[in-house]
Design a protein around this motif. Structure first.
Motif, mmCIF file in Angstrom:
data_model
loop_
_atom_site.group_PDB
_atom_site.id
_atom_site.type_symbol
_atom_site.label_atom_id
_atom_site.label_comp_id
_atom_site.label_asym_id
_atom_site.label_seq_id
_atom_site.Cartn_x
_atom_site.Cartn_y
_atom_site.Cartn_z
ATOM 1 N N HIS A 54 0.717 -1.385 -0.042
ATOM 2 C CA HIS A 54 0.021 -0.233 -0.114
ATOM 3 C C HIS A 54 0.885 1.231 -0.114
ATOM 4 O O HIS A 54 2.103 1.098 0.316
ATOM 5 N N VAL A 55 0.321 2.424 -0.543
ATOM 6 C CA VAL A 55 0.944 3.684 -0.300
ATOM 7 C C VAL A 55 0.073 4.407 0.631
ATOM 8 O O VAL A 55 -1.328 4.567 0.374
ATOM 9 N N ARG A 56 0.598 4.810 1.879
ATOM 10 C CA ARG A 56 -0.010 5.727 2.812
ATOM 11 C C ARG A 56 0.051 7.156 2.455
ATOM 12 O O ARG A 56 1.190 7.454 2.646
ATOM 13 N N LEU A 57 -1.071 7.806 2.064
ATOM 14 C CA LEU A 57 -0.816 9.255 1.432
ATOM 15 C C LEU A 57 -1.512 10.093 2.491
ATOM 16 O O LEU A 57 -2.633 9.839 2.881
ATOM 17 N N GLY A 58 -0.704 11.180 2.910
ATOM 18 C CA GLY A 58 -1.166 12.147 3.610
ATOM 19 C C GLY A 58 -2.362 12.842 3.286
ATOM 20 O O GLY A 58 -2.524 13.114 2.093
ATOM 21 N N ALA A 59 -3.347 13.116 4.139
ATOM 22 C CA ALA A 59 -4.646 13.726 3.638
ATOM 23 C C ALA A 59 -4.317 15.004 3.244
ATOM 24 O O ALA A 59 -5.046 15.386 2.302
ATOM 25 N N ALA A 60 -3.286 15.921 3.306
ATOM 26 C CA ALA A 60 -3.157 17.094 2.686
ATOM 27 C C ALA A 60 -2.066 17.195 1.850
ATOM 28 O O ALA A 60 -1.614 18.287 1.383
#
Length: 297
Positions: free
Chosen positions: A63-69
């Motif tokens: 997975h890629v964990r993508l910061g919300a901002a």
């Protein structure tokens, strides 16, 4: 109107718990438009723009964990390979100024049926990481949208990140509008081929009260590819399969007439772009198999 500016993520969650009436804002590309036109006057703004915890991305296994901002501009630049459909969609969001400020987290928070990031997230099987002082939970993207501009967040929760599976095959995104960008989609669609799981993922935008998957189309395409041995042979995609896929995608929509287009036009356009994106994705796969090894954007 109160203005709240936490200095840390922990403080932001505490303020969210204390002031569930506060509207979160980071890039401000959606919230500020409403304020400027006096369409919305919240009791408070919760400014998250200075929190580094909400930017950046990291590879976490498959997975890629993508910061919300994390802004769209950096998604386009850096995540083209692991998240191709999301990168394609990010290229069509607003102007360069908007792409430098807007984010997937903001798109999810507003939960607009026309959000460009939503179809790729649905097609890829993404999950939304929601956080509060009570802890963190993962909400599947397919369960996140609960109504027109409504989502599954609890009153004390904020979006921390989005977890998106790394592409296990070609992905494509397309939208219909008066121009390529700086436009709200008349309709949009994303498709993701999962070669390991032998699945086809879909995401439909701007053609129903909420973004949604076209599950019947997914099952049909995956089954037909399996029955014809195409997952293994990577042979040409039958035109009849692509056309039927397009019709099933259109059947999954429940569009309305509005200033951007009629319901009938949206259904027709969806069937066309669904057929085309599946055809393009399959062509990408065949190019990779023949040694090209490239993703067309």
């Amino acid at each position: 109107m109160d203005y709240l500016q936490p200095a840390s993520w922990a403080e932001a969650l505490a303020l969210r718990a204390q002031r569930p009436d506060a509207v979160p804002v980071a890039g401000g590309t959606d919230v500020m438009v409403g304020l400027n036109f006096d369409r919305h006057r919240p009791a408070a703004l919760l400014d998250l723009s200075r929190l580094r915890e909400l930017t950046g991305w990291e590879r976490d296994g498959d997975h890629v964990r993508l910061g919300a901002a994390e802004p769209y501009a950096r998604i386009v630049q850096r995540l083209r390979d692991p998240l191709p459909a999301l990168a394609q969609a990010s290229r069509t969001v607003g102007s360069p100024q908007i792409r430098n400020r807007g984010s997937v987290g903001g798109n999810l928070g507003s939960a607009s049926p026309a959000g460009d990031a939503h179809p790729p997230l649905l097609a890829a099987g993404a999950t939304v990481e929601a956080a509060s002082v009570r802890g963190t939970r993962l909400i599947p993207a397919a369960e996140f949208f609960t109504g027109v501009k409504a989502n599954a967040l609890a009153p004390d929760e904020l979006i921390a990140a989005v977890r998106v599976p790394v592409a296990r095959g070609p992905q494509r995104f397309a939208k219909i509008g008066t121009r390529n960008a700086m436009v709200i989609a008349v309709c949009s669609f994303a498709v993701a081929l999962d070669l390991e799981g032998r699945r086809v993922g879909t995401g439909v935008g701007s053609a129903a009260p909420t973004p949604r998957r076209a599950t019947a189309a997914e099952e049909f395409a995956a089954g037909e590819l399996e029955a014809a041995g195409l997952w293994d042979s990577r042979g040409p995609l039958p035109g009849s399969l692509a056309r039927r896929f397009g019709r099933l995608v259109a059947d999954a929509a429940s569009p309305v007439d509005d200033v951007r287009g009629t319901a009938a036009y949206r259904r027709h356009a969806l069937s066309v772009i669904a057929r085309r994106t599946l055809t393009w994705a399959w062509a990408d796969l065949r190019k990779e198999t023949s040694g090209c090894g490239c993703h067309a954007m």
